[in-house]
Design a protein around this motif. Structure first.
Motif, PDB file in Angstrom:
ATOM      1  N   GLU A  48       0.861  -1.105   0.006  1.00 47.10           N
ATOM      2  CA  GLU A  48       0.106  -0.029   0.141  1.00 47.10           C
ATOM      3  C   GLU A  48       0.789   1.171  -0.115  1.00 47.10           C
ATOM      4  OE1 GLU A  48      -4.094  -1.607   2.376  1.00 47.10           O
ATOM      5  OE2 GLU A  48      -2.638  -0.551   3.547  1.00 47.10           O
ATOM      6  N   GLY A  91       3.517   1.403  -1.994  1.00 49.39           N
ATOM      7  CA  GLY A  91       4.248   1.427  -3.263  1.00 49.39           C
ATOM      8  C   GLY A  91       5.635   1.140  -3.173  1.00 49.39           C
ATOM      9  N   LYS A 131      -3.542  -1.624  -8.240  1.00 44.36           N
ATOM     10  CA  LYS A 131      -3.664  -0.148  -8.470  1.00 44.36           C
ATOM     11  C   LYS A 131      -3.701   0.232  -6.676  1.00 44.36           C
ATOM     12  CE  LYS A 131      -3.976   1.286 -12.680  1.00 44.36           C
ATOM     13  NZ  LYS A 131      -3.084   2.001 -13.314  1.00 44.36           N
ATOM     14  N   LEU A 132      -3.491   1.482  -6.276  1.00 41.41           N
ATOM     15  CA  LEU A 132      -3.738   1.808  -4.930  1.00 41.41           C
ATOM     16  C   LEU A 132      -4.524   3.121  -4.939  1.00 41.41           C
ATOM     17  CD1 LEU A 132       0.088   1.586  -3.907  1.00 41.41           C
ATOM     18  CD2 LEU A 132      -1.781  -0.154  -3.541  1.00 41.41           C
ATOM     19  N   LYS A 133      -5.677   2.748  -4.258  1.00 42.47           N
ATOM     20  CA  LYS A 133      -6.584   3.840  -4.184  1.00 42.47           C
ATOM     21  C   LYS A 133      -6.072   5.260  -3.331  1.00 42.47           C
ATOM     22  CE  LYS A 133     -11.174   1.882  -4.484  1.00 42.47           C
ATOM     23  NZ  LYS A 133     -10.870   0.482  -4.160  1.00 42.47           N
ATOM     24  N   GLN A 134      -5.286   4.774  -2.208  1.00 46.88           N
ATOM     25  CA  GLN A 134      -4.438   5.998  -1.695  1.00 46.88           C
ATOM     26  C   GLN A 134      -3.363   5.611  -1.267  1.00 46.88           C
ATOM     27  OE1 GLN A 134      -7.373   8.472   1.002  1.00 46.88           O
ATOM     28  NE2 GLN A 134      -6.143  10.149   0.294  1.00 46.88           N
ATOM     29  N   ARG A 135      -2.389   5.791  -1.775  1.00 48.28           N
ATOM     30  CA  ARG A 135      -1.176   5.323  -1.599  1.00 48.28           C
ATOM     31  C   ARG A 135      -0.600   5.983  -0.185  1.00 48.28           C
ATOM     32  NH1 ARG A 135       4.110   7.114  -3.541  1.00 48.28           N
ATOM     33  NH2 ARG A 135       3.106   8.281  -5.128  1.00 48.28           N
ATOM     34  N   ASP A 180       7.751   6.298  -4.693  1.00 50.57           N
ATOM     35  CA  ASP A 180       7.353   7.208  -5.838  1.00 50.57           C
ATOM     36  C   ASP A 180       7.679   6.911  -7.210  1.00 50.57           C
ATOM     37  OD1 ASP A 180       6.154   8.833  -3.657  1.00 50.57           O
ATOM     38  OD2 ASP A 180       7.849  10.443  -3.668  1.00 50.57           O
ATOM     39  N   ALA A 203       5.685   4.064  -8.171  1.00 52.41           N
ATOM     40  CA  ALA A 203       4.236   4.671  -8.512  1.00 52.41           C
ATOM     41  C   ALA A 203       4.328   5.113  -9.853  1.00 52.41           C
ATOM     42  CB  ALA A 203       3.768   5.462  -7.614  1.00 52.41           C
ATOM     43  N   GLU A 204       5.344   5.896 -10.332  1.00 52.90           N
ATOM     44  CA  GLU A 204       5.215   6.571 -11.791  1.00 52.90           C
ATOM     45  C   GLU A 204       5.907   5.353 -12.431  1.00 52.90           C
ATOM     46  OE1 GLU A 204       5.592   9.713 -12.028  1.00 52.90           O
ATOM     47  OE2 GLU A 204       6.118   9.587 -14.281  1.00 52.90           O
ATOM     48  N   ASP A 252      -0.932   4.427  -8.871  1.00 55.65           N
ATOM     49  CA  ASP A 252      -1.788   5.546  -8.204  1.00 55.65           C
ATOM     50  C   ASP A 252      -3.146   5.316  -8.985  1.00 55.65           C
ATOM     51  OD1 ASP A 252      -0.136   6.286  -5.952  1.00 55.65           O
ATOM     52  OD2 ASP A 252       0.546   7.787  -7.333  1.00 55.65           O
TER      53      ASP A 252
END
Ligand SMILES: Cc1ncc(C[n+]2csc(CCOP(=O)(O)OP(=O)(O)O)c2C)c(N)n1
Ligand code: SF4
Ligand code: SF4
Ligand code: SF4
Ligand SMILES: [Mg+2]
Lengths: 97, 291
Positions: free
Chosen positions: B224, B226, B243-247, B281, B284-285, B290
């Protein structure tokens, strides 16, 4: 030529169930049959496994085999309906005066 | 008969047994297990107290890939290769470090093997020494915390990408916090002919400094935040990402583990915390984590 069967190293069949690892921990998991919704989470996640599903008069619920429960609390943390209680073994209950 | 356990000797709350049993169940027990030296081997293969309900072999720390390749080749020669999947279960030390040569050879020759690395992020059986899977900042016995050093300096090697670079048909990361996803990946892997690599994040209670109450939560937080992205490649193409709704900020994952606790007080801790957030980060990129 005579054939020989040779088992090297590990036993066959598996014999680790002789190891009653339930005596390792200070606590044991107990499942409340009435609360249990038979979702299977505690069975998926128990590392031992000490949990299993039973069926009785149309009611399905999970049970813990205390011979193998190491009291790790994993089942407690994954149960969605708080049907699992962790209880300290009697021998670890110390009276403080 | 159980495929794995009960009665094995893993510490209470250990993560990897969840993955081992899950993998064998996903393949309906049609498994020949090849295991490298490490915690899994030690806790499961005591003489006369074997915990495996499937054929099992352990040889050395460094050669699981080669042993699996040999078994797979022998099964083909005997025309018995449809009877079971050859599955390696190896630690991160065995996979990222000492056994990477034989694993690379196995993947290069594209042997029909499912290689599962249970990643507890250090050499846990010998008492928590760093491996190339150990994340930055983690305290291990070979990356101690002192005035000049805040735990491990350096990065965690991206072994999934290294597997993908071998042009194998399937590679994925997984976590014991998401057992259905892991089992689906094991099943999916079994549908491909050739080498398959799956890396499953599996907390170690002693090395990470947690107890069983946190095993699943810690594994979930790694995903969660990342830091441990769940990704899936087929023939080199990224086909699926969780996918993560709210990292969440990486601190949430780090602060509950003893191996990272010094980062919050050490002079150089802030740099490492920033580095770890940057890694999350970048993940995530790179993977579009996200949602
Ligand atoms: C060639 C060799 N070097 C060192 C060892 C000692 N040793 C046994 S297990 C182990 C660490 C295993 O680490 P890993 O693969 O991550 O598995 P884990 O114990 O963490 O599950 C080491 C260093 C060995 N058995 N063989
Ligand atoms: S406490 Fe741990 S060992 Fe005992 S039943 Fe729950 S998950 Fe299994
Ligand atoms: S996790 Fe809880 S509800 Fe689900 S089967 Fe186990 S005890 Fe029952
Ligand atoms: S040392 Fe860590 S990986 Fe090894 S059995 Fe114990 S908890 Fe599991
Ligand atoms: Mg390891």
């Amino acid at each position: 030529m005579a054939k020989m069967k040779l088992y090297i190293g590990a036993s066959n069949p598996p014999m680790s169930s002789e190891m009653k690892t339930g005596d390792w921990g200070t606590e044991l998991a107990y499942i409340d049959k009435e609360k249990c919704i038979a979702c299977g989470q505690c069975i998926t996640f128990c590392p031992e496994p000490a949990t299993s599903m039973v069926e009785e008069d149309d009611k399905k619920y999970a049970v813990v085999n205390h011979d193998y429960c190491k009291g790790c609390w994993i089942c407690f943390t994954v149960c969605p309906v708080d049907a699992i209680e962790m209880r300290t073994k009697d021998i670890y209950k110390v009276e403080v005066c | 008969m159980n495929y794995f356990g009960p009665g094995h000797g893993a510490c209470p709350g250990c993560g990897f047994p969840i993955a081992i049993r899950g993998a064998i169940e996903a393949l309906d027990g049609k498994v020949i297990a090849v295991n490298s030296t490490g915690c899994l081997e030690i806790v499961s293969s005591m003489y006369g107290r074997n915990t495996w309900g499937v054929p099992y072999i352990h040889s050395l720390f460094e050669n699981a890939g080669a042993v699996a390749a040999g078994i797979e080749t022998a099964l083909k020669a005997l025309k018995r290769d449809k009877e079971a999947h050859v599955v390696v279960f190896a630690g991160d030390g065995a996979t990222f470090d000492i056994g990477i040569g034989t694993l690379s050879g196995m993947m290069d020759r594209d042997h029909n093997v499912i290689y599962i690395c249970y990643d507890n992020e250090a050499y846990q059986n010998t008492g928590n020494q760093q491996s190339m899977a150990t994340p930055p900042g983690a305290r291990t016995t070979t990356t101690p915390v002192g005035k000049l050093q805040p735990g491990k300096i350096g990065k965690k090697k991206d072994m999934v990408e290294i597997a993908v670079a071998h042009n194998i048909p399937y590679a994925a990361s997984a976590s014991i916090a998401y057992p259905k996803d892991f089992q689906r990946k094991v099943k999916r892997a079994s549908e491909f002919e050739g080498s398959k690599y799956i890396q499953v994040h599996a907390p170690c209670v002693t090395g990470w400094g947690i107890d069983g109450k946190l095993t699943v939560e810690v594994a979930r937080l790694a995903v969660e935040t990342g830091l441990y992205p769940l990704v899936e490649y087929e023939h080199g193409k990224l086909v699926k990402v969780r996918k993560l709704k709210q990292r969440k900020p990486v601190e949430e994952y780090l602060k509950i583990q003893r191996r990272f606790r010094h980062l919050f007080k050490h002079e150089m801790g802030k740099d490492i915390l920033d580095q770890l957030q940057r890694i999350a980060d970048e993940n995530a990129e790179k993977y579009g984590l996200d949602a």
